[in-house]
Design an enzyme around this catalytic site. Structure first.
Site, PDB file in Angstrom:
ATOM      1  N   GLU A 178       0.844  -1.135   0.036  1.00  0.00           N
ATOM      2  CA  GLU A 178       0.112   0.027   0.001  1.00  0.00           C
ATOM      3  C   GLU A 178       1.069   1.225   0.084  1.00  0.00           C
ATOM      4  OE1 GLU A 178      -2.993   0.367   3.260  1.00  0.00           O
ATOM      5  OE2 GLU A 178      -3.587   2.425   2.545  1.00  0.00           O
ATOM      6  N   LYS A 220      -2.484  -2.065  -3.211  1.00  0.00           N
ATOM      7  CA  LYS A 220      -3.615  -1.389  -2.508  1.00  0.00           C
ATOM      8  C   LYS A 220      -3.153   0.380  -2.895  1.00  0.00           C
ATOM      9  CE  LYS A 220      -6.210  -0.197   1.792  1.00  0.00           C
ATOM     10  NZ  LYS A 220      -6.835  -0.571   2.843  1.00  0.00           N
ATOM     11  N   GLY A 263      -9.256   6.652   1.424  1.00  0.00           N
ATOM     12  CA  GLY A 263      -8.438   7.840   1.570  1.00  0.00           C
ATOM     13  C   GLY A 263      -8.995   9.087   1.666  1.00  0.00           C
ATOM     14  N   SER A 291     -10.634  -2.081  -0.888  1.00  0.00           N
ATOM     15  CA  SER A 291     -10.085  -2.145   0.670  1.00  0.00           C
ATOM     16  C   SER A 291     -10.377  -1.071   1.312  1.00  0.00           C
ATOM     17  CB  SER A 291      -8.778  -2.590   0.650  1.00  0.00           C
ATOM     18  OG  SER A 291      -8.178  -3.061   1.853  1.00  0.00           O
TER      19      SER A 291
END
Ligand code: 13P
Length: 341
Positions: A178, A220, A263, A291
């Site tokens: 990520e 991710k 986010g 996710s």
């Protein structure tokens, strides 16, 4: 020794049947902020109660393939003695674990971050496997601003992500890689596109150098979007087109799945943007899924408010978001389902 067949099968399972991940791995500090927003005190028991309600949601396994846990959570038990891991397994949801130690100030570049947590990681991975985890997560943070990100920040974070990924694969966990380019600030979508491209290019270079087997990984990333305070906000179609373009340029086809973080996007935006990619840009070499943390939990948290009597409403809210995001993985999400569901 790494068993790539097992890792690759797990990675494929994480994105099969248009399913995504529930990111429920908020650190103690972050979950406190989420609880503050609904006026609930964050104690170990309350954190357990909240995660327990999420994981006991009937039918969640139809839309969610896995849940990312925090160290505290993977060790917790419900009052009836069932571990939270067993609750997930009963719903056919794979337990995963956040293994990074958080993003700390990057030495010599005080406004940038480097994620820590490599020391002792092989031993921690071995323990998490015994506790039922089958995949892991490590989040690197890339900040956009005056003179940022530096090549130094991108390089050190990419190097650490690859070290983490290799350690996980050797220990039997699928690493979720990520690298999050933050949406904070006023920058345009052009800047997000350029910085994300630089970041992903560096990450895949390091994964290659360190011998990470891409078939047994999940990416991710952030979507390519305008910063939250940018005066001109890109449309859903532009976000989808630019995100797919960057991923096609940077992510090898050996990667089975790309599972976006939300986010700071709203629940509806995160669903709409994912849907637009799958509805209008296929066929794609990897599954594009989700996710999400905030974009799956926000309405559930608000419905719950810390009261046992609200558990069914909170579970219904989570199930609804999961179902809509699963539809977005298939490219069949219709905006009006928001209101109808
Ligand atoms: P958000 O979807 O809230 O960004 O959280 C996802 C996550 O796990 C960030 O590391």
């Amino acid at each position: 020794m790494m068993n790539l067949d097992v890792l690759a099968a797990t990675a494929r399972e994480m994105v099969d049947n248009h399913r995504g991940l529930l990111a429920a791995d908020e650190s103690t500090g972050t979950i406190k902020k989420r609880f503050d927003s609904i006026g609930v005190e964050s104690t170990e028991t309350v954190r357990r109660d909240y995660r327990e309600l999420l994981f006991r949601t009937k039918g969640i396994g139809k839309f969610i393939s896995g849940a990312i846990l925090y160290d505290e959570t993977i060790r917790q038990k419900a009052d009836d003695g069932t571990t939270l891991v067993q609750l997930l397994q009963a719903e056919n949801v794979i337990p995963g674990i956040k293994v990074d130690g958080g993003a700390k100030t990057l030495p010599g570049s005080p406004n940038e971050k480097l994620t820590e947590g490599l020391d002792g990681l092989p031993e921690r991975v071995a323990e998490y496997v015994t506790l039922g985890a089958r995949f892991a997560k490590w989040r690197a943070v890339i900040t956009i601003g005056d003179g940022m990100p530096s090549d130094y920040c991108i390089h050190t974070n990419a190097h650490a992500l690859a070290r983490y990924a290799r350690i996980c694969q050797e220990g039997g966990l699928v690493p979720i890689v990520e690298p999050e380019v933050l949406m904070d600030g006023k920058h345009t979508i052009d800047v997000c596109e350029a910085v994300t491209t630089r970041t992903l290019e560096a990450v895949y270079h390091e994964l290659y150098l360190q011998g990470v087997q891409l078939e047994g990984t999940i990416l991710k990333p952030n979507m390519i979007i305008s910063a939250s305070d940018c005066p001109s906000q890109a449309s859903t179609d532009e976000i989808a087109a630019r995100t797919v373009k960057v991923l096609k340029r940077c992510v090898p086809t050996a990667v089975p799945g790309i599972m976006f973080l939300s986010g700071g996007q709203s629940e509806e935006e995160a669903t709409r943007n994912l849907n637009a990619m799958n509805a209008n840009h296929g066929p794609l070499p990897w599954a594009l899924s989700y996710s999400y943390g905030r974009a799956l939990q926000q309405s559930a948290l608000k419905a719950w408010k810390g009261e046992a009597g609200n558990v069914p409403a909170a579970q219904a809210a989570l199930l609804k978001r999961a179902q809509l995001n699963s539809a977005a993985c298939a490219g069949t999400y219709a905006g009006e389902a928001e209101k109808a569901a």
